[in-house]
Design an enzyme around this catalytic site. Structure first.
Site, short mmCIF file in Angstrom:
data_model
loop_
_atom_site.label_atom_id
_atom_site.label_comp_id
_atom_site.label_asym_id
_atom_site.label_seq_id
_atom_site.Cartn_x
_atom_site.Cartn_y
_atom_site.Cartn_z
N GLU A 44 77.74 -18.84 48.87
CA GLU A 44 78.42 -17.96 47.91
C GLU A 44 78.60 -16.58 48.54
O GLU A 44 77.85 -16.21 49.44
CB GLU A 44 77.58 -17.83 46.64
CG GLU A 44 76.28 -17.10 46.93
CD GLU A 44 75.20 -17.32 45.86
OE1 GLU A 44 75.27 -16.62 44.86
OE2 GLU A 44 74.34 -18.17 46.06
N LYS B 214 78.35 -12.73 49.48
CA LYS B 214 77.31 -11.71 49.36
C LYS B 214 77.99 -10.45 48.84
O LYS B 214 78.82 -9.85 49.52
CB LYS B 214 76.66 -11.45 50.71
CG LYS B 214 75.52 -10.46 50.65
CD LYS B 214 74.75 -10.46 51.97
CE LYS B 214 73.48 -9.64 51.88
NZ LYS B 214 73.70 -8.23 51.65
N ASP C 60 78.61 -6.70 47.76
CA ASP C 60 78.13 -5.41 48.25
C ASP C 60 77.98 -4.45 47.07
O ASP C 60 78.85 -3.63 46.80
CB ASP C 60 79.12 -4.86 49.28
CG ASP C 60 78.52 -3.74 50.09
OD1 ASP C 60 77.29 -3.51 49.99
OD2 ASP C 60 79.28 -3.08 50.83
N TYR D 171 73.16 -14.34 40.37
CA TYR D 171 72.97 -15.35 41.43
C TYR D 171 71.52 -15.75 41.64
O TYR D 171 71.22 -16.55 42.51
CB TYR D 171 73.57 -14.85 42.75
CG TYR D 171 73.09 -13.47 43.18
CD1 TYR D 171 71.78 -13.27 43.57
CD2 TYR D 171 73.96 -12.39 43.20
CE1 TYR D 171 71.34 -12.01 43.96
CE2 TYR D 171 73.54 -11.13 43.58
CZ TYR D 171 72.22 -10.95 43.96
OH TYR D 171 71.79 -9.72 44.33
N LYS E 33 76.56 -12.62 57.84
CA LYS E 33 77.33 -11.39 57.68
C LYS E 33 78.71 -11.52 58.33
O LYS E 33 78.89 -12.23 59.31
CB LYS E 33 76.59 -10.21 58.34
CG LYS E 33 75.20 -9.95 57.77
CD LYS E 33 75.21 -9.60 56.30
CE LYS E 33 75.45 -8.14 56.03
NZ LYS E 33 74.36 -7.25 56.35
N CYS F 224 60.16 13.09 81.68
CA CYS F 224 60.32 13.24 80.23
C CYS F 224 60.98 14.57 79.93
O CYS F 224 60.50 15.61 80.38
CB CYS F 224 58.95 13.14 79.56
SG CYS F 224 58.98 13.59 77.82
N CYS G 116 58.12 16.88 78.00
CA CYS G 116 56.88 17.40 78.62
C CYS G 116 56.95 17.42 80.14
O CYS G 116 56.04 17.93 80.79
CB CYS G 116 55.67 16.60 78.14
SG CYS G 116 55.58 14.94 78.83
N CYS H 282 52.26 15.00 75.77
CA CYS H 282 53.67 15.09 75.41
C CYS H 282 53.80 15.46 73.94
O CYS H 282 53.39 14.71 73.05
CB CYS H 282 54.37 13.77 75.69
SG CYS H 282 56.11 13.84 75.28
#
Ligand code: IVH
Length: 718
Positions: A127, A129, A131, A238, A326, A432, A435, A462
């Site tokens: 079925e 979906k 939104d 549903y 989806k 990094c 740091c 850090c």
């Protein structure tokens, strides 16, 4: 928060008047964005800061208080406060699938879990979906009694008055309906109604709304139900929650019953058995999508037979018997303006593309994650190519970005024709950026490949890692301290005054004490105030006692997310027992280590990460100080306390004939038992099928009760 604004005390009268005018307009604008459009532009904390600033100025210049001041507005800024409702059964979410192959995997996993052969057909429903917003509507003796939003799945908001205004939702059920009925489904706004509403808004010179979903949400979350009534909201049923009696034995049958009771159900719902038919129906719905008068974002598949749904049960957040397939994400072209590096809690350096703003499916996208150095080059997690050879991502490149649902936008590919001639390959930092420590890629011992993640080696040195640790600690699923969000953590972390600094978690709990003896008062700092400071202290105090799983999760141990934290809390029961076991596992051998690894769901990578964490004296010191302030509660006895196996540790071994191994495990867990992978002194029960081997010997050695599969069913019946 603590920005460059002039301290209130230093404002001239003229400046004060100008700022009050600005604040009145700005707060009103944000009220409308939040309440009218459900599309806030600023965080709640920033909004509160505006209101506090307004109050502070008014307190100093009472003569300047404006007629339209936010402080004067009756019932000013109706911060939606709906009463909470705890769902009688949690409202879960769905797993997502994205490809035909994922769908086949899902269907196969259902067959495997149930131990069915491919020729023993299992029916599924498919079925659209919707939104919109999910809603649980409760009827007692045929009358609508309450309606609640999904909320966090456990507790939602009581929006009964608003739901009563939705014409498509019956206020009464026909006679013969069970005494308790909870109907679940999606509230949405039709596209045509949305467009008409926007036309009206535009004609009146008002700001228009962003999309039907947000408008529906905003319309529903109105304290004044007459506003909801004026917006045409609709509903598709549903699913269901508590039912005193089940009127059908299948998903499809239930939908028919709901329809018979007067609920709108989606006409494209079909019952199908063959995977190919399921996928064909998905395509059909996809083709119909543009012509539908409501937004859908996929197709939901559910095992049709409710008895099978029951056997399949749930994973931590979603049912095993359903999935959402989806529709493909939406895409757009834009330009990478620069690449920033963010340093996370575990030191991972994550590159983020800053993009020329572009709308993708109605949402403005300005950032996209680039994941790691390999991803920028066009290499996936297993070393495979994800883009053509020379399609590395460079600053200045025109790229295709994709947004799927709420996930962070991705950069899919580079448009090579548009690459500037002077664009150079991006050089991933070797240190990094926060740091300056070396940033390294570890080698995976198993595969011999370089880890995709580049990590800062600075650890506690850090600042980024320390700050992220704190943010994790106070986050919603950890300590969840109200008034202590990301911005406040930044502020307290940077604060120089010793009575204000928060550098490690225990500092949070000593803040009030340190403040009591200090002249630098938090309440005098811009962005705070007397009331908010009191509230903050109360919120902190409210967490001096906390569930063990939240406590473990909050520690921020690598690989220990919410699910693992729950497993650990359940397995050890108390923090003392947990810590003792972790310290006892340092040698990566012995009973404690063995036991840790036998917790079902905890693999070796996780176990090792925990041992690493507990080997670090800095961590132990922080925990010791934390325990002086906070008490982790003993983990609750598990759900089904009345079941004969509740709280017992069970091991399944040998071949099982009446149920699959997965099913046995899920069943035992539903009944409140812990399922372990190996037999130890702590095992209470071994369920052995034919062919059981060494585990049986172990059971004898430890004198553990052994029963067979029939014995198991006999046992759980009583
Ligand atoms: S079934 C236990 N069916 O999707 C599963 N959900 O991602 C209950 N949704 O929270 C959900 N259309 O808000 C189901 N036909 C449909 C749906 C649907 C939309 C939403 C629902 C849920 C979310 C899960």
């Amino acid at each position: 928060m603590a920005n460059v604004k002039i301290p209130v005390d230093n404002l001239t009268e003229e400046e004060a008047a100008a700022e009050l005018a600005f604040l009145a307009a700005e707060i009103a604008r944000n009220d409308e964005l939040y309440h009218g459009q459900d599309a806030p532009e600023i965080s709640d904390a920033d909004y509160d800061a505006l209101k506090r600033r307004n109050e502070a100025i008014e307190a100093l210049f009472p003569a300047l208080v404006r007629d339209d001041s936010p402080s004067r507005r009756v019932g000013s800024a109706p911060l939606a406060t709906f009463a909470p409702i705890t769902h009688s059964r949690p409202m879960l979410s769905l797993d997502n699938t994205f490809s035909d192959e994922d769908v086949r995997d899902f269907v196969n996993s259902v067959y495997r879990f149930l131990g069915r052969l491919p020729d023993e057909s299992i029916a599924f429903t498919a079925e659209p979906k919707i939104d919109g917003l999910s809603m649980s509507i409760r009827y007692e003796n045929g009358r609508l009694t309450t309606a609640a939003t999904r909320g966090d799945g456990t507790t939602g908001e009581n929006v009964t008055a608003n739901v009563l205004t939705i014409a498509e939702i019956p206020n009464r059920l026909p006679s013969g309906a069970p005494a308790v009925v909870e109907v679940r489904g999606e509230v949405y706004m039709a596209k045509s109604d949305f467009l008409a509403l926007n036309e009206k808004m535009a004609a009146e010179g008002k700001q228009t709304y962003v999309n039907p979903r947000n408008t529906a949400a905003g319309s529903l979350r109105q304290l004044d139900a007459s506003v909801t009534a004026s917006r045409k909201l609709r509903f598709f049923a549903y699913a269901w929650g508590e039912m005193s009696e089940m009127p059908a034995a299948t998903q499809y049958g239930m939908i028919e019953v709901l329809k018979g009771w007067g609920f709108p159900v989606n006409p494209m719902t079909k019952r199908l058995s063959r995977v190919d038919d399921i996928i064909a129906h998905y395509r059909e719905i996809g083709l119909a999508r543009p012509d539908l008068d409501y937004d859908i974002d996929g197709v939901v598949y559910k095992v049709d037979e409710l008895a099978l749904q029951e056997r399949l049960g749930f994973r931590s957040r979603s049912p095993r018997w359903a999935t959402a397939h989806k529709f493909p994400a939406e895409q757009a072209f834009t330009i990478v303006e620069k690449i920033d590096i963010q340093v996370g809690r575990t030191g991972a350096l994550t590159p983020v593309a800053r993009l020329t703003p572009v709308t993708v499916g109605g949402v403005v996208v300005t950032n996209a994650t680039l994941h790691n150095a390999d991803y920028i080059e066009g290499i996936g997690n297993s070393g495979e190519r994800i883009r053509a050879e020379d399609h590395d991502i460079r600053i200045g490149d025109t790229v295709i970005v994709q947004r799927a649902g709420d996930v962070i936008p991705q950069v899919l590919d580079v448009v090579m024709e548009k690459r500037p001639v002077d664009a150079v390959a991006y050089e991933f930092p070797k240190t990094c950026p926060v740091c300056g420590s070396h940033a390294v890629r570890e080698r995976n011992e198993k595969t011999g490949r370089l880890d995709s993640v580049t990590r800062c080696t600075g650890g506690f040195v850090c600042r980024a890692q320390a700050v992220e640790h704190l943010k994790h600690f106070v986050s919603r699923n950890a300590f969840d301290i109200e008034g202590l969000g990301s911005k406040q953590i930044d502020f307290f972390f940077e604060a120089e005054d010793p009575s204000l600094t928060i550098r490690t978690a225990p500092d949070i709990f000593t803040l009030e004490k340190r403040q009591a003896d200090s002249l630098t008062k938090l309440e005098n700092i811009d962005g705070f105030g007397k009331v908010s400071v009191r509230k903050l202290y109360d919120a902190i105090d409210a967490r001096r006692s906390i569930a063990l799983n939240r406590f473990i999760y909050a520690l921020g141990i690598r690989h220990v997310g919410e699910t693992n934290a729950k497993l650990l809390a359940r397995a050890y029961g108390t923090y003392a027992a947990f810590e003792e076991a972790m310290k006892g596992s340092v040698s990566l051998s012995g009973e404690a280590w063995h036991e840790l690894n036998s917790i079902d769901g905890i693999g070796e990578v996780v176990a090792r990460a925990m041992v690493e964490f507990y080997k670090e004296p800095r961590n132990l010191d922080v925990i010791d100080r934390l325990l002086q302030e906070v008490t982790p509660e003993a983990a609750e006895a598990i759900v089904a306390t009345s079941s004969p196996v509740a709280g017992k540790t069970v091991v399944f071994t040998g071949s099982l004939e009446k149920m699959t191994r997965d099913e046995a495990k899920a069943m035992a867990e539903r009944l409140g038992a812990k399922v372990a992978g190996s037999v130890s002194k702590k095992t209470d029960l071994v369920v052995a099928g034919p062919g059981a081997g060494s585990k049986l010997d172990k059971a004898k050695e430890f004198n553990v009760e052994v029963i067979d599969e029939d014995g198991w069913f006999e046992r759980i019946k009583s």
